[in-house]
Design an enzyme around this catalytic site. Sequence first.
Site, mmCIF file in Angstrom:
data_model
loop_
_atom_site.group_PDB
_atom_site.id
_atom_site.type_symbol
_atom_site.label_atom_id
_atom_site.label_comp_id
_atom_site.label_asym_id
_atom_site.label_seq_id
_atom_site.Cartn_x
_atom_site.Cartn_y
_atom_site.Cartn_z
ATOM 1 N N VAL A 79 0.816 -1.217 0.000
ATOM 2 C CA VAL A 79 0.000 0.000 0.000
ATOM 3 C C VAL A 79 0.848 1.265 0.000
ATOM 4 C CG1 VAL A 79 -1.978 -1.127 1.081
ATOM 5 C CG2 VAL A 79 -0.283 0.065 2.523
ATOM 6 N N LYS A 90 -3.486 7.252 12.886
ATOM 7 C CA LYS A 90 -4.862 6.808 13.090
ATOM 8 C C LYS A 90 -5.810 7.987 13.300
ATOM 9 C CE LYS A 90 -4.176 2.384 12.650
ATOM 10 N NZ LYS A 90 -4.756 1.629 11.508
ATOM 11 N N TYR A 148 1.956 6.282 15.380
ATOM 12 C CA TYR A 148 0.723 5.495 15.240
ATOM 13 C C TYR A 148 -0.509 6.349 15.514
ATOM 14 C CZ TYR A 148 -2.396 1.454 15.593
ATOM 15 O OH TYR A 148 -3.408 0.542 15.397
ATOM 16 N N ASN A 172 -7.408 -2.115 5.529
ATOM 17 C CA ASN A 172 -7.000 -2.672 6.813
ATOM 18 C C ASN A 172 -5.487 -2.791 7.006
ATOM 19 O OD1 ASN A 172 -7.360 -4.554 9.273
ATOM 20 N ND2 ASN A 172 -6.327 -5.901 7.801
#
Length: 250
Positions: free
Chosen positions: A64, A159, A155, A90
């Site tokens: 990705v 997110k 992270y 995902n």
Amino acid sequence: MRMKAKNVIVTGGASGIGLASVERCLEEGASVVIADLEGGDGQARAARLAEQYDGHCLFKACDVTATVQVDRLFADTVAELGSVEAVFNNAGIGGICPTDELGDDDYLKVIDINLNGVFRVARAALRVMVRQGSGSIVNCASILGVFGQSQTAAYTAAKGGVVNLTRTLALEAAPKGVRVNAIGPGYIDTPLLEALDDDMLQGLIDLHPLGRLGRPEEIANAFLFLASDEASFVTGAHLLVDGGFTTGKS
């Protein structure tokens, strides 16, 4: 069956939450593409599931972080299956490091997979789904998309970006018949947690009022709902599936 005759792509589909989601969609009648890195378990797992589900599971290698691979994933899927009704965005990695020790390369790697990768996949999906006039994109965010946590700067930044990217894409896509939502898992019992010692694992369990970690199939069930026609009036949502983690402390 809720996904009968629908074609689904699951990135990061070779293990954990992704694999559980692939299996649930197959159980509900979909044809599913496992998109994951070349050289891993994806090819073998797709072959096993294709045998079990009458050829309705395929593997396509995709990183990705590479736009050309993401675009090829969707072009090849449409050429082979004819359409893409749902995508589970995902693919992702973890990352724990004190911020003052976090190097540029490690930070950017997490951002490129967990945020930029979500963007690349969503963009490619939208190009297909807008032409179709329908579709559902589900991005994998996190409880750490709405909460901070020490030693997770990359992270949590990624997110948090996924949560707000989801809202923006939902606004753009709604007039074109496409829904975009996100799932915010709590800590899920997947291979990502295998490196933790018993004390650290128990500490994570204690953060969830339900007193346990989540199971991959519980996130898969949330994806199945958001991807299906049962969620036809749901877009721009960040569905928290977190055992009560984000409700606060009693």
